[in-house]
Write an enzyme that holds these catalytic residues in place. Structure first.
Site, PDB file in Angstrom:
ATOM      1  N   GLU A  73     -49.965 -22.881 -51.315  1.00 29.42           N
ATOM      2  CA  GLU A  73     -49.178 -22.081 -52.571  1.00 29.42           C
ATOM      3  C   GLU A  73     -47.792 -22.401 -52.371  1.00 29.42           C
ATOM      4  OE1 GLU A  73     -50.910 -21.437 -54.629  1.00 29.42           O
ATOM      5  OE2 GLU A  73     -52.791 -20.284 -54.319  1.00 29.42           O
ATOM      6  N   HIS A  92     -47.919 -13.090 -50.510  1.00 27.07           N
ATOM      7  CA  HIS A  92     -49.186 -13.222 -51.416  1.00 27.07           C
ATOM      8  C   HIS A  92     -50.334 -12.707 -50.646  1.00 27.07           C
ATOM      9  CE1 HIS A  92     -52.546 -14.895 -53.678  1.00 27.07           C
ATOM     10  NE2 HIS A  92     -52.884 -15.928 -52.985  1.00 27.07           N
ATOM     11  N   HIS A  94     -54.587 -11.108 -50.918  1.00 21.31           N
ATOM     12  CA  HIS A  94     -55.901 -11.083 -51.711  1.00 21.31           C
ATOM     13  C   HIS A  94     -56.591  -9.502 -51.614  1.00 21.31           C
ATOM     14  CE1 HIS A  94     -56.857 -15.602 -51.422  1.00 21.31           C
ATOM     15  NE2 HIS A  94     -55.991 -15.445 -52.060  1.00 21.31           N
ATOM     16  N   TYR A 113     -45.794   6.829 -62.218  1.00 21.18           N
ATOM     17  CA  TYR A 113     -44.335   6.511 -62.596  1.00 21.18           C
ATOM     18  C   TYR A 113     -43.866   5.411 -61.377  1.00 21.18           C
ATOM     19  CZ  TYR A 113     -42.797   9.629 -58.959  1.00 21.18           C
ATOM     20  OH  TYR A 113     -42.335  10.525 -57.861  1.00 21.18           O
ATOM     21  N   HIS A 155     -57.708 -13.663 -58.445  1.00 25.94           N
ATOM     22  CA  HIS A 155     -57.500 -14.485 -57.352  1.00 25.94           C
ATOM     23  C   HIS A 155     -56.701 -13.338 -56.251  1.00 25.94           C
ATOM     24  CE1 HIS A 155     -54.648 -17.887 -55.712  1.00 25.94           C
ATOM     25  NE2 HIS A 155     -54.948 -16.976 -54.676  1.00 25.94           N
ATOM     26  N   TYR A 208     -32.031   7.318 -56.850  1.00 24.64           N
ATOM     27  CA  TYR A 208     -32.901   7.833 -55.835  1.00 24.64           C
ATOM     28  C   TYR A 208     -32.768   6.845 -54.740  1.00 24.64           C
ATOM     29  CZ  TYR A 208     -37.177   9.123 -53.548  1.00 24.64           C
ATOM     30  OH  TYR A 208     -38.022   9.571 -52.708  1.00 24.64           O
TER      31      TYR A 208
HETATM   32  P1  13P Z   1     -53.136 -21.019 -47.787  1.00 30.00           P
HETATM   33  O1  13P Z   1     -54.072 -20.936 -46.108  1.00 30.00           O
HETATM   34  O2  13P Z   1     -53.179 -22.501 -47.918  1.00 30.00           O
HETATM   35  O3  13P Z   1     -52.005 -20.511 -47.462  1.00 30.00           O
HETATM   36  O4  13P Z   1     -53.912 -20.547 -48.689  1.00 30.00           O
HETATM   37  C1  13P Z   1     -54.483 -19.104 -48.795  1.00 30.00           C
HETATM   38  C2  13P Z   1     -54.654 -18.712 -50.190  1.00 30.00           C
HETATM   39  O5  13P Z   1     -54.553 -17.404 -50.260  1.00 30.00           O
HETATM   40  C3  13P Z   1     -54.570 -19.467 -51.359  1.00 30.00           C
HETATM   41  O6  13P Z   1     -54.157 -18.850 -52.519  1.00 30.00           O
END
Ligand code: 13P
Length: 212
Positions: A73, A92, A94, A113, A155, A208
């Site tokens: 990514e 990033h 999951h 909120y 994703h 805040y």
């Molecule tokens: P990478 O191991 O290449 O970072 O990929 C993992 C991933 O979550 C792809 O969206």
């Protein structure tokens, strides 16, 4: 900050994402600015096996300066850091609840909120697009306009911050919001805050500040 310290902080943040249940195995990735360059996690290496030296150094265009294969990514990490000078770190994940809502293909509405922490009164969800491609990066950049987080359709989630600690706290808030949204959907019809109510929250958030 030295490159060595950035490598350590990137590894620590990757481990925290696993400890907090936001990622598992090789899922997810992270990057941080390193001078004018980018330090990013390697591709397809479980966090449990990662070392500081596995982190890959890219130039601002995404060319590998040092290390092995960068996260698949790397395009959205590069494009976000290029387009958003106020952002210093990109995460990033999951994570379960963010990915659940992303699999419904829904934006998160103002169900609580705290959504203001992500920069607005929604968290946008991109259409599905295959991982690691430029199209996913283009969609993510659009969904992140004026925001510190977005969902990637079918994703996961992207969270941004001025540094890794900030991005991690945004990620935890987004995961919590997605869990609340999911739970309210199970129980009935969520009550969504109005634009005016969210405007009031944004104004209150200005004054805040977390005590440090
Ligand atoms: P990478 O191991 O290449 O970072 O990929 C993992 C991933 O979550 C792809 O969206």
């Amino acid at each position: 900050m030295t490159e060595q310290l950035s490598r350590k902080q990137l590894l620590d943040a990757s481990r925290r994402m696993v400890e907090l249940g936001l990622n598992r195995g090789t899922a997810g990735n992270a990057s941080v600015r390193c001078g004018g360059d980018i330090l990013i996690t390697p591709s397809a290496l479980p966090v449990a096996e990662m070392t500081e030296q596995d982190m890959v150094l890219l130039d601002a265009e995404g060319k590998v300066l040092q290390g092995g294969k960068p996260s698949s990514e790397w395009r959205f990490h590069r494009d976000i850091l290029k387009a958003r000078p106020e952002i210093g770190a990109v995460l990033h994940m999951h994570s379960t609840f963010a990915t659940t809502i992303a699999c419904l293909g829904r934006d998160v509405p103002a169900v609580h909120y705290h959504i203001a922490i992500a920069g607005g009164d929604t968290i946008r969800c991109t259409p599905y697009s295959v991982f690691g491609e430029q199209n996913l990066s283009d969609l993510a950049l659009e969904a992140l306009h004026g925001r510190k987080a977005c969902l990637l359709g079918n994703h996961g989630m992207i969270a941004l911050g001025k540094d890794l600690a900030d991005a991690l706290s945004v990620a935890l808030e987004v995961e919590y919001l997605c869990e609340i949204y999911w739970r309210t959907l199970q129980a009935g019809e969520p009550h969504i805050l109005t634009q005016q109510q969210m405007h009031e929250v944004q104004e209150k958030f200005v004054g805040y500040k977390k005590r440090s």
